[in-house]
Design a protein around this motif. Structure first.
Motif, PDB file in Angstrom:
ATOM      1  N   THR A   1      51.063  54.086 116.857  1.00 21.25           N
ATOM      2  CA  THR A   1      51.446  55.263 117.989  1.00 21.25           C
ATOM      3  C   THR A   1      52.027  56.578 117.447  1.00 21.25           C
ATOM      4  OG1 THR A   1      51.361  53.584 119.502  1.00 21.25           O
ATOM      5  CG2 THR A   1      52.413  55.779 120.255  1.00 21.25           C
ATOM      6  N   GLY A   2      53.117  56.072 116.338  1.00 24.55           N
ATOM      7  CA  GLY A   2      53.885  57.108 115.828  1.00 24.55           C
ATOM      8  C   GLY A   2      53.093  57.835 114.832  1.00 24.55           C
ATOM      9  N   TYR A   3      52.501  57.176 113.973  1.00 27.71           N
ATOM     10  CA  TYR A   3      51.492  57.882 113.048  1.00 27.71           C
ATOM     11  C   TYR A   3      50.421  58.762 113.799  1.00 27.71           C
ATOM     12  CZ  TYR A   3      53.154  54.720 109.429  1.00 27.71           C
ATOM     13  OH  TYR A   3      54.126  53.854 108.635  1.00 27.71           O
ATOM     14  N   VAL A   4      49.828  58.398 114.646  1.00 28.41           N
ATOM     15  CA  VAL A   4      48.660  58.902 115.524  1.00 28.41           C
ATOM     16  C   VAL A   4      49.577  60.046 116.374  1.00 28.41           C
ATOM     17  CG1 VAL A   4      47.043  58.595 117.291  1.00 28.41           C
ATOM     18  CG2 VAL A   4      47.031  57.046 115.387  1.00 28.41           C
ATOM     19  N   GLY A   5      50.650  59.973 116.773  1.00 27.69           N
ATOM     20  CA  GLY A   5      51.173  60.753 117.521  1.00 27.69           C
ATOM     21  C   GLY A   5      51.241  62.314 116.673  1.00 27.69           C
ATOM     22  N   PHE A   6      51.771  62.029 115.578  1.00 31.31           N
ATOM     23  CA  PHE A   6      51.873  63.141 114.604  1.00 31.31           C
ATOM     24  C   PHE A   6      50.623  63.916 114.532  1.00 31.31           C
ATOM     25  CE2 PHE A   6      56.065  63.007 114.248  1.00 31.31           C
ATOM     26  CZ  PHE A   6      56.821  61.955 113.621  1.00 31.31           C
ATOM     27  N   SER A   7      49.433  63.065 114.510  1.00 34.48           N
ATOM     28  CA  SER A   7      48.251  64.019 114.392  1.00 34.48           C
ATOM     29  C   SER A   7      48.077  64.796 115.475  1.00 34.48           C
ATOM     30  CB  SER A   7      47.172  62.730 114.192  1.00 34.48           C
ATOM     31  OG  SER A   7      46.742  62.424 115.772  1.00 34.48           O
TER      32      SER A   7
ATOM     33  N   TRP B   1      54.756  65.586 122.508  1.00 36.26           N
ATOM     34  CA  TRP B   1      53.995  64.854 121.447  1.00 36.26           C
ATOM     35  C   TRP B   1      54.898  64.402 120.304  1.00 36.26           C
ATOM     36  CZ3 TRP B   1      49.823  63.294 123.990  1.00 36.26           C
ATOM     37  CH2 TRP B   1      49.111  64.361 124.654  1.00 36.26           C
ATOM     38  N   THR B   2      55.783  65.339 119.550  1.00 37.31           N
ATOM     39  CA  THR B   2      56.523  64.962 118.805  1.00 37.31           C
ATOM     40  C   THR B   2      57.477  64.046 119.104  1.00 37.31           C
ATOM     41  OG1 THR B   2      56.268  67.148 118.249  1.00 37.31           O
ATOM     42  CG2 THR B   2      57.696  66.034 116.950  1.00 37.31           C
ATOM     43  N   LEU B   3      58.084  64.186 120.335  1.00 36.62           N
ATOM     44  CA  LEU B   3      59.023  63.115 120.717  1.00 36.62           C
ATOM     45  C   LEU B   3      58.370  61.596 121.063  1.00 36.62           C
ATOM     46  CD1 LEU B   3      60.959  65.184 123.582  1.00 36.62           C
ATOM     47  CD2 LEU B   3      61.942  63.907 121.736  1.00 36.62           C
ATOM     48  N   ALA B   4      57.124  61.868 121.672  1.00 32.37           N
ATOM     49  CA  ALA B   4      56.620  60.419 121.768  1.00 32.37           C
ATOM     50  C   ALA B   4      56.391  59.624 120.721  1.00 32.37           C
ATOM     51  CB  ALA B   4      55.131  60.621 122.536  1.00 32.37           C
ATOM     52  N   ALA B   5      55.795  60.615 119.322  1.00 35.10           N
ATOM     53  CA  ALA B   5      55.322  59.864 118.257  1.00 35.10           C
ATOM     54  C   ALA B   5      56.843  59.408 117.560  1.00 35.10           C
ATOM     55  CB  ALA B   5      54.881  60.996 117.358  1.00 35.10           C
ATOM     56  N   TRP B   6      57.734  60.367 117.491  1.00 33.74           N
ATOM     57  CA  TRP B   6      58.891  59.861 116.887  1.00 33.74           C
ATOM     58  C   TRP B   6      59.538  58.482 117.393  1.00 33.74           C
ATOM     59  CZ3 TRP B   6      64.136  59.660 118.693  1.00 33.74           C
ATOM     60  CH2 TRP B   6      65.127  59.564 117.549  1.00 33.74           C
ATOM     61  N   ALA B   7      59.658  58.491 118.864  1.00 33.46           N
ATOM     62  CA  ALA B   7      60.070  57.512 119.469  1.00 33.46           C
ATOM     63  C   ALA B   7      59.521  56.218 119.113  1.00 33.46           C
ATOM     64  CB  ALA B   7      60.242  57.813 121.066  1.00 33.46           C
ATOM     65  N   ALA B   8      58.137  56.120 119.296  1.00 40.35           N
ATOM     66  CA  ALA B   8      57.189  55.187 118.744  1.00 40.35           C
ATOM     67  C   ALA B   8      57.508  54.722 117.413  1.00 40.35           C
ATOM     68  CB  ALA B   8      55.978  55.438 119.104  1.00 40.35           C
ATOM     69  N   LEU B   9      57.636  55.767 116.477  1.00 37.65           N
ATOM     70  CA  LEU B   9      57.826  55.174 115.157  1.00 37.65           C
ATOM     71  C   LEU B   9      59.396  54.807 115.000  1.00 37.65           C
ATOM     72  CD1 LEU B   9      56.340  55.458 112.573  1.00 37.65           C
ATOM     73  CD2 LEU B   9      57.315  57.871 112.129  1.00 37.65           C
ATOM     74  N   THR B  10      60.153  55.219 115.722  1.00 34.82           N
ATOM     75  CA  THR B  10      61.556  54.453 115.633  1.00 34.82           C
ATOM     76  C   THR B  10      61.557  52.945 116.035  1.00 34.82           C
ATOM     77  OG1 THR B  10      62.411  56.858 116.305  1.00 34.82           O
ATOM     78  CG2 THR B  10      63.995  54.938 116.256  1.00 34.82           C
TER      79      THR B  10
ATOM     80  N   LEU C   1      64.143  60.095 127.610  1.00 36.03           N
ATOM     81  CA  LEU C   1      64.728  61.030 128.680  1.00 36.03           C
ATOM     82  C   LEU C   1      64.429  62.269 128.385  1.00 36.03           C
ATOM     83  CD1 LEU C   1      68.532  59.906 128.816  1.00 36.03           C
ATOM     84  CD2 LEU C   1      66.954  60.417 130.721  1.00 36.03           C
ATOM     85  N   SER C   2      64.503  62.746 127.105  1.00 36.73           N
ATOM     86  CA  SER C   2      64.108  64.102 126.921  1.00 36.73           C
ATOM     87  C   SER C   2      62.398  64.287 127.278  1.00 36.73           C
ATOM     88  CB  SER C   2      64.058  64.569 125.377  1.00 36.73           C
ATOM     89  OG  SER C   2      65.367  64.722 125.085  1.00 36.73           O
ATOM     90  N   LEU C   3      61.757  63.294 127.115  1.00 32.30           N
ATOM     91  CA  LEU C   3      60.494  63.567 127.535  1.00 32.30           C
ATOM     92  C   LEU C   3      60.020  63.515 129.011  1.00 32.30           C
ATOM     93  CD1 LEU C   3      57.920  60.558 125.526  1.00 32.30           C
ATOM     94  CD2 LEU C   3      57.670  63.246 125.988  1.00 32.30           C
ATOM     95  N   THR C   4      60.940  63.266 129.666  1.00 32.07           N
ATOM     96  CA  THR C   4      60.891  63.216 131.115  1.00 32.07           C
ATOM     97  C   THR C   4      61.450  64.472 131.640  1.00 32.07           C
ATOM     98  OG1 THR C   4      62.720  61.938 131.466  1.00 32.07           O
ATOM     99  CG2 THR C   4      60.876  60.505 131.423  1.00 32.07           C
ATOM    100  N   ASP C   5      61.878  65.083 130.790  1.00 33.67           N
ATOM    101  CA  ASP C   5      62.197  66.576 131.256  1.00 33.67           C
ATOM    102  C   ASP C   5      61.247  67.367 131.982  1.00 33.67           C
ATOM    103  OD1 ASP C   5      62.953  69.438 131.371  1.00 33.67           O
ATOM    104  OD2 ASP C   5      64.610  68.814 129.957  1.00 33.67           O
ATOM    105  N   ARG C   6      61.380  67.770 133.168  1.00 36.30           N
ATOM    106  CA  ARG C   6      60.424  68.532 133.895  1.00 36.30           C
ATOM    107  C   ARG C   6      59.782  69.607 133.125  1.00 36.30           C
ATOM    108  NH1 ARG C   6      62.678  71.156 138.011  1.00 36.30           N
ATOM    109  NH2 ARG C   6      64.258  69.568 138.106  1.00 36.30           N
ATOM    110  N   ARG C   7      60.535  70.295 132.492  1.00 36.64           N
ATOM    111  CA  ARG C   7      59.968  71.586 131.881  1.00 36.64           C
ATOM    112  C   ARG C   7      58.986  71.176 130.976  1.00 36.64           C
ATOM    113  NH1 ARG C   7      65.630  73.714 129.381  1.00 36.64           N
ATOM    114  NH2 ARG C   7      65.661  71.779 128.897  1.00 36.64           N
ATOM    115  N   HIS C   8      58.926  70.229 130.528  1.00 36.72           N
ATOM    116  CA  HIS C   8      57.838  69.682 129.507  1.00 36.72           C
ATOM    117  C   HIS C   8      56.542  69.342 130.285  1.00 36.72           C
ATOM    118  CE1 HIS C   8      60.973  68.371 126.399  1.00 36.72           C
ATOM    119  NE2 HIS C   8      60.649  69.532 126.114  1.00 36.72           N
TER     120      HIS C   8
END
Lengths: 177, 162, 676
Positions: free
Chosen positions: C178-184, C210-219, C650-657
């Protein structure tokens, strides 16, 4: 000038890709021997009781072109290369000396009785300490030793007829001149 | 803590004669030296040596037979009075530099050892150059009242005449 | 039959991906809305086909269909159901299908949730996703087909490597992929932006989730792998600087840098070309990682069974994807408009420093991992680069980085006041001093421990100080502060939480490295061993039969100050099908420290190396070798990683995104006064 900087990542990648391409042709598990062109280590090993051949020492090896083969009865690839060694022994080209590495005497003897004994002498290295002196890290390994007692080549893994033909025999021929 | 360790090593030493005849069972307690200082050196040296057959483990971590043999060898040489350097050299003479987990600092490993510092320096230098270049372009400072009046007059001049 | 359906589904997916890769691009170039629209259904269809293929493969594993070669090689009828399912991706072929499944899932997500993206951008992004899909689907179909049949079918399979039959490791690959592919996706956005010739705040805002999701999954994936290594491999280590571990760390480091530089693009419209480069590099490093793991070019405990033909194929993918995108970068990036200015001492400056250190750290790991290969190829000696190198070079880079994390958010945008920011961090300074002095007073700890704990205190307190400033704590009434806190944008909370997570990780690493204690001893039934105030009474061993293994486990009654704490059962397991013996450590944790017990071999063993017969048949009164570890604060390493992921979530759920960037409002042009 500014444009050049943007090309740098591409250039760096091209270099890395080239390295990878060459790297694909190599086997990373092969570790080259540190003992090439060094004299063989000084050692003396007792014979393998019941094998019918004497024990092994550095003095016994020196003076002629020879092969030293590290083997064990618990090693499956050793069994695969054994016929090649038997045939080579029958041709009487060069003496083949054996180091029986970390093997129980009974098992090694039974193994040789079943498969045949190509060795002019066998040293029984139960603790593996002499193997360490030769830089052994796996079995089988085969060393080509020249007349002056220097290691000229080490082959890791079983000796196939092709390796014998392409690597070992030409080297022996050049050493015998 | 050291006292406790020494106490247990003494027990291990007592137990050792019962088992010293056993061949390479590689039982860790047997391998330990009685002298804690020597044992600590043995562990430190072992952590610097690669197990050749186990892919990226030190001989301290690996349970391969070769690793056990090398651990015992290191301790034997320590008991024989070798220095740490001599033991390392003993092993590299037989196995080459590949047995070292810490690559030697030589001409052909300069790029490796100094690389990170060079990259950092280049990056920092690049950043400094980048900042300098941008400061050359005038920053958008607020206008002085005088400049504002001049600007208004210029704008007025451009309006279509009635 | 099911396998054939699966194979056919893969071929269909390849066909659809090919269409998705080409047609929308042409449409975007020509402004043809119909061609561009094709991207969305194509992406969804691609996902549907690959999901079908994955389902078919899973079915084959679950019912133990031994006419399928992959099932024979990696499964066994006696294997527990969970591992039959997770065994689908426990091998090269199956894991590639999982990879493209997640790739197609992300593509479908962009198609379905990217409604407020401009059509041309979305078309291009999906086209690039399609291209990546084509590359990997072709790889699967031509070199790594999981649906190959074997005839006649054997009676049973060869079982999965026992080390992989573990819940932790079962979920490690899906998270990593999920992390690797998120970066795609981020990569696709970067390439699309280069083609369009425009990078702006809107782009940065679309890229961030997308960066947040990928990075979080990779973490999470890396943390899971590390935790697994800790409890499974038997000596309490959790990071080995193994090439494959490094292959996952490099995209993680660049991903973290990307997260931060994208903020600058979004807030200040600056650092655009650098951010685009990072977006390309993050996915490029994922691809390089794939190459390293599956090509056989490096030795590693992790490497899948290797085949040079596959290595060549992946290298070709690398050359086209990375070479192509970097060429596009070289040509188009100089034309991107440079953005806002800022002083070196500013929040942007802090983020630039963050990027410099993370990029250098990535280069260091890259250099160390690949140097042996590089040197060997140019005919040099064979050297090995192990943990001593990485510890000497990587750790010193992390020290200024962690220290800077506390300071950066305290600086203003554009032009910051460093002395002022440091002054406002006085509370963090106090915390640091307290931590250092406390450590000196309470322990005889090494200097490294003082540095590590001091840094962690500085960062943790600094993150809290920054939060306190935002809600004007102690400067306005408490209820107002609370009101402010509740209404802070989620991204602000995300940052604070993630940075606190870093402090927790640093604490865990420092404490467990500095104060781990180890005891190694032979113990007979009825004897006790002691470690760190705990007493363990050895009650002997017993034999336990598992579904596909036979185990011998030791029984240790643990007590502390004569109060019983727990009973631990460290074991050795023998898996007869693969003939492997594994060591199962017994761990007792109170989340502040781990008590870690491993049994070795019985001392009357005759043959070397853990002969299963010896293990299973040792007499009851035999003495066993036992290794005990006491690891203070080691759970904090992984708890800290989870906290970092929470911050990211948390950052991912920010409404602005979710809403996306606001459209450029049409402000009325100042009208000349009427009556001119």
């Amino acid at each position: 000038m500014r444009r050049l900087i943007f090309v740098l990542p591409l250039v760096a990648f091209a270099a890395v890709a080239a390295w990878f391409a060459v790297g694909l042709t190599r086997d990373p598990n092969l570790v080259p021997s540190a003992l090439i062109d060094q004299p063989i280590p000084t050692f003396e090993l007792p014979p393998l009781a019941g094998s019918g051949v004497p024990g092994l020492s550095d003095a016994a090896i020196k003076g002629k072109v020879a092969l030293v083969n590290v083997f064990a009865s618990w090693c499956v690839p050793c069994k695969a290369e054994h016929p090649v060694l038997m045939r080579l022994a029958e041709e009487r080209r060069v003496p083949i000396y054996g180091i029986n590495y970390k093997d129980a005497e009974r098992d090694a003897r039974a193994w040789l009785d079943t498969l045949g004994n190509p060795y002019a002498a066998i040293g029984h290295d139960l603790s593996g300490r002499v193997g360490i002196d030769w830089g052994v890290y796996g079995v089988p390994e085969t060393f080509v030793v020249d007349r002056t007692g220097r290691i000229r080549h080490k082959h890791v893994g079983p000796i196939t007829p092709q390796i014998l033909r392409d690597e070992i025999l030409p080297l022996i021929a050049s050493l015998e001149k | 803590m050291i006292g406790r360790l020494a106490a247990f090593l003494r027990i291990a030493l007592l137990v050792m004669p019962l088992v010293v005849a056993a061949p390479a069972g590689a039982v860790l307690p047997q391998e330990q030296l009685a002298d804690p200082a020597l044992e600590a050196r043995a562990r430190a040296i072992s952590r610097e040596l690669r197990c050749q057959v186990c892919q990226n483990q030190s001989i301290d971590d690996s349970n391969a037979p070769l690793a056990a043999d090398l651990r015992r060898l290191v301790r034997e040489r320590l008991l024989a009075g070798d220095s740490d350097d001599e033991i390392i050299r003993y092993l590299t003479a037989r196995y080459g530099d590949y047995v070292l987990l810490r690559p030697p600092v030589r001409r052909d490993t300069m790029v490796l050892w100094y690389g990170p510092a060079i990259v950092l320096a280049l990056g920092a230098a690049g950043l400094i150059a980048w900042f300098r270049r941008r400061r050359a372009t005038p920053d958008s400072a607020p206008l002085t009242p005088d400049e504002e009046r001049r600007l208004e007059r210029l704008l007025d001049d451009r309006r279509p005449t009635p | 039959m099911i396998a054939e359906i699966g194979h056919f589904a893969l071929l269909l997916a390849l066909a659809v991906a090919s269409v998705q890769a080409i047609v929308p691009l042409i449409g975007a170039a020509r402004g043809d809305a119909q061609l561009m629209q094709l991207a969305r259904p194509a992406a969804v269809a691609q996902f549907g086909f690959i999901a079908t293929a994955f389902a078919c493969l899973t079915w084959a594993f679950v019912v133990s269909d031994f006419t399928v070669a992959a099932v024979v090689a990696n499964s066994h009828s006696a294997k527990p159901l969970l591992y039959k399912i997770t065994g689908v991706w426990g091998n090269h072929e199956g894991s590639m299908v999982l990879w493209v499944l997640i790739l197609a899932l992300f593509g479908a997500a962009v198609a379905l949730f990217g409604r407020n993206l401009p059509p041309a951008l979305r078309a291009r992004v999906l086209a690039v996703q399609g291209m990546i899909g084509v590359a990997f689907l072709a790889f699967i179909v031509f070199t790594s087909n999981p649906f190959l049949r074997v005839f006649p079918p054997p009676a049973d399979g060869r079982d999965l490597n026992p080390l992989l039959q573990d819940p932790g490791l079962a979920f490690h690959p899906p998270l990593l992929y999920t992390g690797y592919v998120g970066f795609s996706v981020v990569f696709a956005f970067a390439v699309a932006a280069l083609i369009e010739g425009r990078v702006d705040a809107a782009w940065a805002r679309w890229v961030r989730p997308w960066t947040l999701a990928a990075w979080a999954a990779l973490t999470l994936g890396i943390a899971l792998g590390s935790w697994w290594a800790y409890y499974e491999l038997g000596w309490g280590g959790w990071w080995f600087w193994d090439p494959v571990e490094n292959a996952s760390l490099m995209p993680w480091l660049i991903g973290a840098a990307l997260l931060h530089s994208a903020v600058v693009v979004e807030k200040r419209d600056a650092l655009k070309t650098w951010t685009i480069l990072l977006a390309i590099l993050a996915f490029s490093l994922s691809l390089v990682g794939t190459f390293l793991v599956r090509s056989g070019v490096l030795t590693s405990v992790h490497a899948f069974a290797v085949d040079p033909a596959r290595g060549v194929f992946i290298l070709a993918i690398l050359v086209v994807a990375i070479g192509g995108s970097l060429t596009l970068y070289a040509v188009r990036a100089p034309a991107l408009k440079t953005g806002g200015l800022f002083a070196p001492i500013s929040r942007e400056g802090g983020l630039v420093l963050n990027n410099l250190l993370l990029a250098t750290a990535t280069a260091t790991v890259f250099l160390g991992t690949l140097y042996p290969l590089f040197l060997e190829v140019i005919g040099g000696a064979k050297v090995s680069v192990g943990p001593p190198f990485f510890n000497a070079t990587f750790v010193p880079l992390m020290v200024p980085l962690v220290a800077a994390i506390a300071v950066g958010p305290m600086l203003a945008w554009k032009r910051g006041d460093l002395p002022g920011a440091l002054a406002r961090l006085w509370a963090a300074g106090v915390a640091t001093a307290a931590a250092v002095l406390g450590t000196v007073w309470l322990t005889d700890g090494p200097a490294g421990a003082l540095l590590g704990l001091g840094l962690a205190a500085w960062l943790g307190a600094g993150a809290l100080v920054e939060l306190a400033e935002r809600i004007r704590l102690f400067r306005i009434p408490a209820s107002e502060s609370l009101h402010r806190a509740v209404n802070l944008p989620r991204a602000a909370w995300g940052m604070t939480v993630a940075h606190l997570g870093v402090a927790v990780v640093v604490t865990g690493i420092t404490a467990s490295s500095a104060w781990q204690t180890e005891h190694i001893q032979l113990v007979k039934p009825g004897e006790t061993v002691e470690i760190a105030g705990h007493t363990l009474l050895f009650r002997g061993t017993e034999r336990v039969d598992g579904p596909n293994y036979i185990a011998r486990r030791g029984i240790f009654e643990v007590s502390r100050d004569r109060e019983p704490v727990t009973t631990l059962y460290p074991a050795k397991r023998f898996y007869p099908v693969q003939g492997m013996v594994t060591t199962e450590a017994a761990i007792h944790t109170n989340l502040l420290a781990d008590l870690y017990v491993v049994i070795g071999d019985p001392d009357n063993g005759g043959t070397p190396g853990g002969d299963p017969r010896v293990l299973l048949n040792a007499p009851a009164e035999a003495a066993w070798a036992v290794r005990l570890y006491y690891n203070p604060l080691v759970p904090w390493i992984w708890i800290g990683c989870v906290i970092m992921v929470l911050g990211g979530a948390l950052s991912l759920t920010d409404r602005r995104h979710r809403v996306g960037a606001p459209g450029r409002a049409r402000r009325p042009v100042a009208q000349p006064a009427m009556g001119d």
